[in-house]
Design a protein around this motif. Structure first.
Motif, mmCIF file in Angstrom:
data_model
loop_
_atom_site.group_PDB
_atom_site.id
_atom_site.type_symbol
_atom_site.label_atom_id
_atom_site.label_comp_id
_atom_site.label_asym_id
_atom_site.label_seq_id
_atom_site.Cartn_x
_atom_site.Cartn_y
_atom_site.Cartn_z
ATOM 1 N N VAL A 248 91.071 2.269 76.587
ATOM 2 C CA VAL A 248 90.145 2.275 77.351
ATOM 3 C C VAL A 248 90.657 1.858 78.921
ATOM 4 O O VAL A 248 91.642 0.818 78.808
ATOM 5 N N ILE A 249 90.381 2.509 79.881
ATOM 6 C CA ILE A 249 90.973 2.220 81.151
ATOM 7 C C ILE A 249 90.607 1.013 81.587
ATOM 8 O O ILE A 249 91.504 0.134 82.025
ATOM 9 N N SER A 253 85.195 -5.581 76.473
ATOM 10 C CA SER A 253 84.167 -5.900 75.754
ATOM 11 C C SER A 253 84.414 -6.927 74.895
ATOM 12 O O SER A 253 85.756 -7.179 74.613
ATOM 13 N N PRO A 291 75.628 -2.544 76.537
ATOM 14 C CA PRO A 291 76.583 -2.682 77.472
ATOM 15 C C PRO A 291 77.893 -1.716 76.960
ATOM 16 O O PRO A 291 78.102 -1.683 75.699
ATOM 17 N N MET A 292 78.661 -0.929 77.830
ATOM 18 C CA MET A 292 79.562 -0.294 77.481
ATOM 19 C C MET A 292 80.767 -0.257 78.379
ATOM 20 O O MET A 292 80.125 -0.123 79.697
ATOM 21 N N PRO A 293 81.926 -0.448 78.139
ATOM 22 C CA PRO A 293 82.940 -0.442 79.214
ATOM 23 C C PRO A 293 83.103 0.609 80.052
ATOM 24 O O PRO A 293 83.393 0.402 81.276
ATOM 25 N N PHE A 294 83.090 1.859 79.729
ATOM 26 C CA PHE A 294 83.201 3.030 80.609
ATOM 27 C C PHE A 294 82.132 2.897 81.726
ATOM 28 O O PHE A 294 82.487 3.489 82.955
ATOM 29 N N TYR A 295 80.990 2.478 81.485
ATOM 30 C CA TYR A 295 79.961 2.568 82.414
ATOM 31 C C TYR A 295 79.787 1.077 82.990
ATOM 32 O O TYR A 295 78.801 1.063 83.977
ATOM 33 N N PHE B 203 88.122 6.941 76.203
ATOM 34 C CA PHE B 203 88.054 5.843 77.107
ATOM 35 C C PHE B 203 86.930 4.922 77.362
ATOM 36 O O PHE B 203 86.640 4.270 78.139
ATOM 37 N N ASN B 204 86.066 4.854 76.047
ATOM 38 C CA ASN B 204 84.956 4.024 76.133
ATOM 39 C C ASN B 204 85.026 3.299 74.615
ATOM 40 O O ASN B 204 85.743 3.319 73.663
#
Lengths: 347, 347
Positions: A248-249, A253, A291-295, B203-204
């Motif tokens: 993940v960039i 999480s 929640p999600m990291p990309f968003y 990437f998520n």
């Protein structure tokens, strides 16, 4: 901010992943800057960056760079902090340090404003910014501690590569492209650049962040454990962590299990967190809202969802906590500390 | 296998991600096949696959497809199992079913050979293969249960997209390529293809696998909870799960916290697991040795590492468990059940 004064601000490590976010955060927040100085290693000196549309040339950080500086935001690695933070303080600056150099020093406040901004009053020149994975967790846990007490925490993390810097971001992208092209690309950055072995992170998960300590936990895991106790003023908290790097960039999480002191319903806990500072509640399974990291990228908030009661322990809850590790986990928390220093008339 | 007999074997869902692995596992294991039948939906019928170098045309699965079949390996979705498993049994086949259709049926054994192969003797025609994320965890936990007792489990998963089938693998690759090209690509597969909302997985990390149940847990999480209790014959086990989908093609990882009944050192636990069936211990921090999903692909084993004592509870341990979800989590466990049926003279 109650006074209209403006400050001389230095960003140390200006060309790094966190330094870049510090600069854009200062811009976005309209931070009261009288003069900005971008500092870096000798290697990156000479780079021209922009601040509010004006060109600023990055200079090599030396003790004299801090003459006249009011606030120095450090994020250039622990060795740079150890070499220069006291030099900056000696010259009258307040240092907000994003490395682990002084975090566990009993003389240095370790601050997440939503949790323990009162500790800022105890500073002796240096204020430590906690580890990224710690910050977002304590923001989510503090309202719970305040209201129903916190007894135990077991956290498993899902951490982005940007926490390991720009080279790790490039490594992930390069490895992903090579894999999609059916090409071989020897990994050379993660889990620890200076380590003996390197593993592919694209389409993988690496259960090692930072090097190992003698008890089998990594430093990253021990940081989460020790820093959480210090920030929350809970030396007796039972807390354990497993830290894992993901492809993940940006955006960390965390799957967090907690045991509290008093019973509460999920709805009450949701309401408590919904109104708490720094938190955005995203918790509605019927709408697939979580929640999600990309968003989470680009937001200063800590996102909390998937709140569930443990099925066996009436005092147990499970939460899913996400935040942009470069912002609340680093740059934003540092700039926020600087803002609070001004607002509280500490500077 | 003690008898030299050979069997008529049907693979239902032969063109799917798991079906493909079932076929190659039967080949690799030199399974005693007298005749092989590849079955699928009408849509995939006509596809030509190979078995031990010979071409086999996939046929539409109908009740009559099972005439003369001895062993039917099902992995074509719960609705196909519900429609055809009893038809196969009626025609004399033993069904090993990889869907969730009958897993919690008290009349159906739910089997991981390393844990509860004795339950195979109770079968009434159908044997259920557990959920992928459950299987690898119980393989790691069973030797612990046997030796020092198991009281509590808290697991957070890191699951690969191949668990959601071939379309999810393609979606991850397509999204990753689009992202690297700075292109937009609307997600349409994960978390649940038939669901209302779809999110990017490249990437998520998506904290939803399968749909939500009424208690806020997903079906995937409830499968891990309920299936573990059934397989291990521990109805009173305290167990909770958080299941998360990652941008990993194959290989599920699990961060597992356990509480046991008796004290044991980390070294004793390592020795216990090192000698246990189906487990490969990869646990040496000094050599950066620990399991990782990318490197687990293609192996039938369950890899265990990062074994640590909890820092507060002397009866608590943390483990990191990785396995190829298409193999031990699905195809290999199904073929292994078929092998054990033969070895135990049940078929």
């Amino acid at each position: 901010m109650q006074n209209k004064q403006a400050y001389v601000v230095a960003v140390v490590g200006a060309t790094g992943a966190v330094g870049q976010q510090m600069i854009s955060t200062l811009e976005k927040r309209n931070f009261p800057v009288k003069e900005i100085r971008f500092l870096s290693s000798k290697r990156s000196a000479g780079t021209v960056l922009s601040y509010n549309g004006e060109s600023v040339t990055v200079q090599e950080a030396t003790p004299d760079s801090f003459e006249g500086v009011d606030i120095a935001l450090f994020s250039a690695g622990g060795s740079v902090t150890k070499e220069l933070a006291h030099e900056a303080v000696k010259r009258g600056a307040i240092v907000v340090d994003n490395t682990s150099a002084f975090r566990m020093d009993p003389e240095v406040p370790l601050v997440v404003p939503e949790v323990n901004e009162k500790d800022l009053f105890e500073h002796k020149g240096i204020i430590a910014n906690p580890n990224c994975s710690t910050i977002q967790m304590v923001v989510a846990l503090e309202p719970i501690r305040q209201t129903i007490g916190l007894k135990k925490v077991i956290v498993s993390t899902y951490q982005a590569v940007s926490g390991a810097g720009v080279t790790a971001i490039e490594a992930l992208k390069d490895q992903a492209q090579a894999f999609l092209n059916n090409e071989e690309l020897a990994p050379s950055v993660l889990p620890v650049k200076s380590g003996e072995k390197h593993y592919q992170i694209a389409f993988n998960a690496i259960p090692q962040i930072d090097v190992f300590t003698e008890n089998g936990y990594t430093y990253e895991e021990m940081k989460m454990i020790n820093e959480t106790k210090k920030i929350m003023h809970l030396p007796e908290l039972e807390i354990s962590a497993t830290c894992v790097r993901l492809p993940v960039i940006s955006g960390h999480s965390e799957s967090v299990y907690i045991e509290v002191e008093k019973e509460m319903t999920v709805e009450e806990l949701q309401n408590l967190l919904k109104d708490a500072p720094g938190i955005v509640l995203q918790d509605d399974p019927s709408q697939q809202l979580y929640p999600m990291p990309f968003y989470s990228i680009g937001s200063n908030d800590v996102f909390v969802g998937r709140i569930r009661k443990d099925l066996d322990n009436p005092l147990g809850f499970h939460l899913w906590v996400v935040s942009d590790n470069l912002l609340k986990g680093a740059a934003w928390n540092s700039v926020q500390i600087a803002e609070r220093l001004i607002a509280l008339n500490i500077i």
